[in-house]
Design a protein around this motif. Structure first.
Motif, short mmCIF file in Angstrom:
data_model
loop_
_atom_site.label_atom_id
_atom_site.label_comp_id
_atom_site.label_asym_id
_atom_site.label_seq_id
_atom_site.Cartn_x
_atom_site.Cartn_y
_atom_site.Cartn_z
N ALA A 155 0.83 -1.21 0.00
CA ALA A 155 0.00 0.00 0.00
C ALA A 155 0.86 1.26 0.00
O ALA A 155 0.51 2.25 -0.64
N TYR A 158 2.41 1.56 -3.61
CA TYR A 158 1.42 1.86 -4.65
C TYR A 158 0.18 2.50 -4.05
O TYR A 158 -0.89 1.90 -4.04
N GLY A 160 -3.20 4.21 -3.51
CA GLY A 160 -4.38 4.31 -4.37
C GLY A 160 -4.65 3.07 -5.18
O GLY A 160 -5.71 2.95 -5.78
N ALA A 161 -3.71 2.12 -5.23
CA ALA A 161 -3.91 0.90 -6.00
C ALA A 161 -4.83 -0.05 -5.23
O ALA A 161 -4.86 -0.04 -4.00
N GLU A 162 -5.58 -0.84 -5.96
CA GLU A 162 -6.42 -1.84 -5.31
C GLU A 162 -5.54 -3.04 -4.99
O GLU A 162 -4.92 -3.63 -5.88
N ILE A 163 -5.49 -3.37 -3.73
CA ILE A 163 -4.60 -4.47 -3.31
C ILE A 163 -5.43 -5.59 -2.74
O ILE A 163 -6.36 -5.45 -2.07
#
Length: 163
Positions: A155, A158, A160-163
């Protein structure tokens, strides 16, 4: 109420020795059943339901009561094993003080104490320990890198990335 709890616990010796006596699993289950009965007695039965309010055993089987006891014992054990943070007598005392101070209905709290025979040690072990163990384990688990470290690093790398 808080002063009452402190007095009860000081008189019982709990404040100086968390394991002043052992409580068997069966005794814990009996105490949990007594606690659940007090809560059930205060649960309102819907007017739309024309039938009488059933006995507690009809809606909360013994297996569920035993599972609730096992759950708080497992959480207490995990706090000690995984985080080296056994629940102390002082923490139980603080939890009882919090319950006495924050209780929206002190009459129910008094009923709970009476259902547990006004036994300070039993009250601490079966009324305070479950809520304290649940809160502490959630806090320790939420911030433990052993469980969340990789996800947290991803997180941060990255955002804002969907993890």
């Amino acid at each position: 109420m808080s002063r009452y709890l402190t007095t009860l616990l000081l008189l019982s010796g709990l404040s100086t020795a968390a394991s002043a006596r052992d409580i068997s699993f069966v005794e814990r289950v009996e105490a949990q059943r007594a606690i659940e009965q007090v809560y059930w007695n205060h649960r309102l039965w819907p007017q739309e339901n024309s039938g009488p309010k059933p006995p507690l055993a009809a809606v909360l089987p013994d297996a569920a009561v035993r599972a609730r006891v096992q759950d708080y014992l497992d959480k207490s054990n995990a706090l000690e094993v995984w985080w080296r943070r056994p629940i102390t007598a002082e923490q139980l005392q603080s939890e009882l003080d919090r319950m006495g101070k924050d209780s929206p209905d002190r009459a129910v709290l008094r009923e709970l104490f009476a259902a547990l025979g006004n036994d300070p040690f039993l009250i601490a072990e079966t009324l305070a320990r479950p809520s304290l163990a649940d809160r502490l384990i959630r806090n320790w688990y939420a911030s433990d890198a052993r469980f969340h470290g990789e996800l947290r690093r991803a997180a941060e790398l990255y955002p804002g990335a969907e993890i």
